[in-house]
Design a protein around this motif. Sequence first.
Motif, PDB file in Angstrom:
ATOM      1  N   THR A  56       0.921  -1.142   0.015  1.00 34.19           N
ATOM      2  CA  THR A  56       0.251  -0.214  -0.313  1.00 34.19           C
ATOM      3  C   THR A  56       0.570   1.391  -0.285  1.00 34.19           C
ATOM      4  OG1 THR A  56      -0.180  -0.354   2.319  1.00 34.19           O
ATOM      5  CG2 THR A  56      -2.139  -0.988   0.918  1.00 34.19           C
ATOM      6  N   GLU A  57       2.348   1.281  -0.036  1.00 34.60           N
ATOM      7  CA  GLU A  57       2.392   2.056   0.330  1.00 34.60           C
ATOM      8  C   GLU A  57       3.202   2.595  -1.431  1.00 34.60           C
ATOM      9  OE1 GLU A  57       1.878   1.635   3.463  1.00 34.60           O
ATOM     10  OE2 GLU A  57       3.747   0.545   3.000  1.00 34.60           O
ATOM     11  N   PRO A  58       3.765   2.136  -1.748  1.00 31.06           N
ATOM     12  CA  PRO A  58       4.094   2.320  -3.531  1.00 31.06           C
ATOM     13  C   PRO A  58       2.757   2.561  -4.171  1.00 31.06           C
ATOM     14  CG  PRO A  58       4.775   0.295  -2.540  1.00 31.06           C
ATOM     15  CD  PRO A  58       3.880   0.787  -1.909  1.00 31.06           C
ATOM     16  N   VAL A  59       1.875   2.086  -3.628  1.00 38.85           N
ATOM     17  CA  VAL A  59       0.653   2.327  -4.317  1.00 38.85           C
ATOM     18  C   VAL A  59      -0.375   3.580  -4.181  1.00 38.85           C
ATOM     19  CG1 VAL A  59      -2.105   1.305  -3.658  1.00 38.85           C
ATOM     20  CG2 VAL A  59      -0.291   0.217  -4.184  1.00 38.85           C
ATOM     21  N   ALA A  60       0.173   3.989  -2.866  1.00 39.80           N
ATOM     22  CA  ALA A  60      -0.110   5.472  -2.596  1.00 39.80           C
ATOM     23  C   ALA A  60       0.276   6.020  -3.194  1.00 39.80           C
ATOM     24  CB  ALA A  60       0.073   5.548  -0.807  1.00 39.80           C
ATOM     25  N   VAL A  61       1.852   6.120  -3.576  1.00 40.89           N
ATOM     26  CA  VAL A  61       2.245   7.038  -4.308  1.00 40.89           C
ATOM     27  C   VAL A  61       1.876   6.668  -6.509  1.00 40.89           C
ATOM     28  CG1 VAL A  61       4.894   7.741  -5.050  1.00 40.89           C
ATOM     29  CG2 VAL A  61       4.609   6.972  -3.231  1.00 40.89           C
ATOM     30  N   ALA A  62       1.509   5.488  -6.463  1.00 42.53           N
ATOM     31  CA  ALA A  62       1.340   5.436  -7.781  1.00 42.53           C
ATOM     32  C   ALA A  62      -0.304   6.253  -7.472  1.00 42.53           C
ATOM     33  CB  ALA A  62       1.616   4.036  -8.186  1.00 42.53           C
ATOM     34  N   LYS A  74     -12.854  16.753  10.935  1.00 48.36           N
ATOM     35  CA  LYS A  74     -11.923  15.654  10.637  1.00 48.36           C
ATOM     36  C   LYS A  74     -12.060  14.914   9.850  1.00 48.36           C
ATOM     37  CE  LYS A  74     -11.207  15.082  15.630  1.00 48.36           C
ATOM     38  NZ  LYS A  74     -11.771  14.863  17.025  1.00 48.36           N
ATOM     39  N   ASN A  75     -11.338  14.244   8.785  1.00 45.07           N
ATOM     40  CA  ASN A  75     -12.046  12.889   8.172  1.00 45.07           C
ATOM     41  C   ASN A  75     -12.698  11.770   8.515  1.00 45.07           C
ATOM     42  OD1 ASN A  75     -10.327  10.820   8.586  1.00 45.07           O
ATOM     43  ND2 ASN A  75      -8.706  12.110   7.671  1.00 45.07           N
ATOM     44  N   LEU A  76     -12.913  11.466   8.417  1.00 42.84           N
ATOM     45  CA  LEU A  76     -14.358  10.140   8.922  1.00 42.84           C
ATOM     46  C   LEU A  76     -13.462   8.842  10.231  1.00 42.84           C
ATOM     47  CD1 LEU A  76     -17.608   9.618   9.435  1.00 42.84           C
ATOM     48  CD2 LEU A  76     -17.646   8.188   6.842  1.00 42.84           C
ATOM     49  N   MET A  77     -11.964   8.276   9.486  1.00 48.53           N
ATOM     50  CA  MET A  77     -11.198   7.229   9.539  1.00 48.53           C
ATOM     51  C   MET A  77     -10.524   8.049  10.637  1.00 48.53           C
ATOM     52  SD  MET A  77     -10.626   4.458   9.273  1.00 48.53           S
ATOM     53  CE  MET A  77     -10.067   4.446   7.647  1.00 48.53           C
ATOM     54  N   ALA A  78     -10.838   9.275  10.700  1.00 47.43           N
ATOM     55  CA  ALA A  78      -9.921  10.096  12.508  1.00 47.43           C
ATOM     56  C   ALA A  78     -11.451   9.538  13.282  1.00 47.43           C
ATOM     57  CB  ALA A  78      -9.987  11.659  12.301  1.00 47.43           C
ATOM     58  N   GLU A  79     -12.382  10.376  13.097  1.00 41.75           N
ATOM     59  CA  GLU A  79     -13.524   9.908  13.906  1.00 41.75           C
ATOM     60  C   GLU A  79     -13.096   8.784  14.251  1.00 41.75           C
ATOM     61  OE1 GLU A  79     -17.106  11.992  12.393  1.00 41.75           O
ATOM     62  OE2 GLU A  79     -16.143  13.420  12.564  1.00 41.75           O
ATOM     63  N   THR A 109      -2.869  12.599   2.256  1.00 43.78           N
ATOM     64  CA  THR A 109      -2.329  12.831   3.533  1.00 43.78           C
ATOM     65  C   THR A 109      -2.911  11.582   4.853  1.00 43.78           C
ATOM     66  OG1 THR A 109      -3.855  14.032   4.349  1.00 43.78           O
ATOM     67  CG2 THR A 109      -1.836  15.085   3.959  1.00 43.78           C
ATOM     68  N   ASP A 110      -2.605  11.301   5.960  1.00 43.05           N
ATOM     69  CA  ASP A 110      -2.950  10.275   7.637  1.00 43.05           C
ATOM     70  C   ASP A 110      -3.891   8.363   6.699  1.00 43.05           C
ATOM     71  OD1 ASP A 110      -3.205  12.675   8.641  1.00 43.05           O
ATOM     72  OD2 ASP A 110      -4.530  12.980   8.540  1.00 43.05           O
ATOM     73  N   LEU A 111      -4.075   8.144   5.487  1.00 44.51           N
ATOM     74  CA  LEU A 111      -4.481   7.674   5.034  1.00 44.51           C
ATOM     75  C   LEU A 111      -3.934   7.164   3.672  1.00 44.51           C
ATOM     76  CD1 LEU A 111      -7.961   7.575   5.970  1.00 44.51           C
ATOM     77  CD2 LEU A 111      -6.297   6.376   7.421  1.00 44.51           C
ATOM     78  N   HIS A 112      -3.285   5.821   3.161  1.00 49.72           N
ATOM     79  CA  HIS A 112      -2.603   5.435   1.717  1.00 49.72           C
ATOM     80  C   HIS A 112      -4.236   6.126   0.554  1.00 49.72           C
ATOM     81  CE1 HIS A 112      -0.649   2.501   5.104  1.00 49.72           C
ATOM     82  NE2 HIS A 112       0.295   2.857   4.271  1.00 49.72           N
ATOM     83  N   SER A 113      -5.053   5.958   0.757  1.00 52.77           N
ATOM     84  CA  SER A 113      -6.151   6.630  -0.074  1.00 52.77           C
ATOM     85  C   SER A 113      -7.158   7.931  -0.358  1.00 52.77           C
ATOM     86  CB  SER A 113      -7.495   5.452  -0.996  1.00 52.77           C
ATOM     87  OG  SER A 113      -7.592   5.256   0.822  1.00 52.77           O
ATOM     88  N   ASN A 114      -6.676   8.700   0.623  1.00 50.21           N
ATOM     89  CA  ASN A 114      -7.110   9.734   1.212  1.00 50.21           C
ATOM     90  C   ASN A 114      -6.307  11.485   0.260  1.00 50.21           C
ATOM     91  OD1 ASN A 114      -9.144  11.901   2.967  1.00 50.21           O
ATOM     92  ND2 ASN A 114      -7.160  11.954   4.528  1.00 50.21           N
ATOM     93  N   ILE A 115      -6.519  11.231  -0.642  1.00 48.55           N
ATOM     94  CA  ILE A 115      -6.704  12.189  -1.329  1.00 48.55           C
ATOM     95  C   ILE A 115      -7.731  14.200  -0.613  1.00 48.55           C
ATOM     96  CG2 ILE A 115      -6.506  13.601  -2.967  1.00 48.55           C
ATOM     97  CD1 ILE A 115      -6.406  10.339  -5.218  1.00 48.55           C
ATOM     98  N   TYR A 173       2.470  11.114   4.466  1.00 52.05           N
ATOM     99  CA  TYR A 173       2.258  11.975   2.792  1.00 52.05           C
ATOM    100  C   TYR A 173       2.788  11.614   1.451  1.00 52.05           C
ATOM    101  CZ  TYR A 173       3.252  17.200   2.184  1.00 52.05           C
ATOM    102  OH  TYR A 173       2.875  17.994   1.341  1.00 52.05           O
ATOM    103  N   VAL A 174       2.490  12.018   1.040  1.00 56.60           N
ATOM    104  CA  VAL A 174       2.193  11.298  -0.380  1.00 56.60           C
ATOM    105  C   VAL A 174       1.971  13.214  -0.765  1.00 56.60           C
ATOM    106  CG1 VAL A 174       2.288  10.438  -2.716  1.00 56.60           C
ATOM    107  CG2 VAL A 174       1.888   9.552  -0.643  1.00 56.60           C
ATOM    108  N   ARG A 175       2.796  13.916  -1.914  1.00 57.09           N
ATOM    109  CA  ARG A 175       2.763  14.776  -2.750  1.00 57.09           C
ATOM    110  C   ARG A 175       3.120  14.485  -3.765  1.00 57.09           C
ATOM    111  NH1 ARG A 175       4.226  20.356  -3.347  1.00 57.09           N
ATOM    112  NH2 ARG A 175       6.502  21.003  -2.019  1.00 57.09           N
ATOM    113  N   SER A 176       1.901  14.961  -4.774  1.00 58.11           N
ATOM    114  CA  SER A 176       2.778  14.889  -6.396  1.00 58.11           C
ATOM    115  C   SER A 176       2.564  15.826  -7.055  1.00 58.11           C
ATOM    116  CB  SER A 176       2.253  13.642  -7.192  1.00 58.11           C
ATOM    117  OG  SER A 176       2.006  12.541  -6.237  1.00 58.11           O
ATOM    118  N   ARG A 177       3.628  16.438  -7.583  1.00 60.93           N
ATOM    119  CA  ARG A 177       3.973  17.475  -8.829  1.00 60.93           C
ATOM    120  C   ARG A 177       4.583  16.499 -10.373  1.00 60.93           C
ATOM    121  NH1 ARG A 177       6.954  21.808 -10.688  1.00 60.93           N
ATOM    122  NH2 ARG A 177       6.625  23.713  -9.923  1.00 60.93           N
ATOM    123  N   ILE A 178       3.052  17.345 -10.950  1.00 56.72           N
ATOM    124  CA  ILE A 178       4.106  17.305 -12.279  1.00 56.72           C
ATOM    125  C   ILE A 178       3.656  18.180 -12.996  1.00 56.72           C
ATOM    126  CG2 ILE A 178       3.039  15.386 -13.987  1.00 56.72           C
ATOM    127  CD1 ILE A 178       1.566  13.626 -12.558  1.00 56.72           C
TER     128      ILE A 178
END
Length: 439
Positions: free
Chosen positions: A20-26, A169-174, A138-144, A121-126
């Motif tokens: 899930t870490e490289p997946v979050a980057v992708a 807060k996002n729902l997962m944090a709650e 941020t916070d979760l692997h799929s949380n854009i 944290y994953v920030r992408s700039r293209i």
Amino acid sequence: MNFTVKDILRMEVTLALGCTEPVAVALGAAAAASLLPKKSFDSIEIWVDPNIYKNGMAVTIPGSGGLCGIDTAAALGACGCDPARGLEVLECLNEESVQRSTELLKRNVVTVNLREESGLYVRSRIVSGENIAESLITDLHSNIVSLTLNGEAVTDSPLISEPNAKTGKNLMAELEEWLRGLTLKDIYELVDELDESDLAFLKEGVDHNLRLAQHGLKYGSGLGIGKGIDRLLKQKLLVNDMATSARRLTSAAADARMSGANLPAMSSAGSGNHGLTAILPIWAIKDFIDHDQENVLKAIGLSHIITAYVKAHTGRLSAVCGCSVAAGAGATAGITYLVGGDVDHMAGAIRNIMEDLAGVICDGAKAGCALKLNTAAGAAVQSALFSLQGINVKDTDGIVGTSTENTIRNMGTLSHKGMIETDKTILNIMLEKEKNRKR
């Protein structure tokens, strides 16, 4: 806000293709690329936290032809992935997108930056011609949490996770805040809420993770631990008891997943390997006891809830191996439930495995994770059986608290505060190794 068992399963248990870490980057790169009118890129720049970096360095990416690396994940995500697929974003890869990604990497236009702050944290700039697209996870692997095009916020995208309007807060944090307030007895009672549709969903998770195990046993993928256990059984150097069966099935699935098998895992608390550990040891021991499938699936449901409960205290990513202390705790609770233990037996089993495996570090995602899942699966069985025999760690021992809840809170303190320097040291060792390889 109160949640139900359905909420926990919906939010914490989901399919994930690849680590899930490289997946979050992708996913982050794919989300940014989706904003651009043209799919030719002048540069791709990625910023990630230390744990994403650590877990994305060495694990094989499914569908890539054996490639690995954060830069590779970013290039693959940008070149051929649909961000609407979430944690299954890599499912769209084909020969053409892999070739385009390889060309980008050869041109050295993909840059990875290590962000010093902890927290997912994953920030992408293209950059594509005159256009610049950015995404932030941020916070979760799929949380854009944000998308921008040429400096302007894109607010109408279905990809963006919306926070609660009242709390911010996002729902997962709650959900995690709610979970932290539960007792083990509360969690035990949640199992009674599981209905037929929940059990069908849990069986779907079993089926997915069994496919990974079968792949590992057939092909000896990765380190080949699962297949190695098969050979040792045939040579009569091991005995096929409950612990060995749990270790065989769980490690075989990890062998397949960490070597890039193009099969999704049913994850738990944001991790595919957690999902393997939370599910497969319980499924493996069912042949040694009297049971019906409903109780097996309820035990797996309990395992997922306990895994989420522990992760709510320890955090999504840290220097502590979550497969050992979180999914391992889930598995041992589920096993205890399945063999007829009560909530007190579960409490003892969780304290046993915490005392046993609290020192297992996370040194990144890689083939060697199968060894740790092998250990966690065996320890989950052992801890449950010990507790049923009245063998329980006392609260005078180390980080073990006066209750299971206190023990897990202590584990969270260790994870958040005690392991900060350990995490930095692990990453520095890995970075030095990577630097030496490139010389």
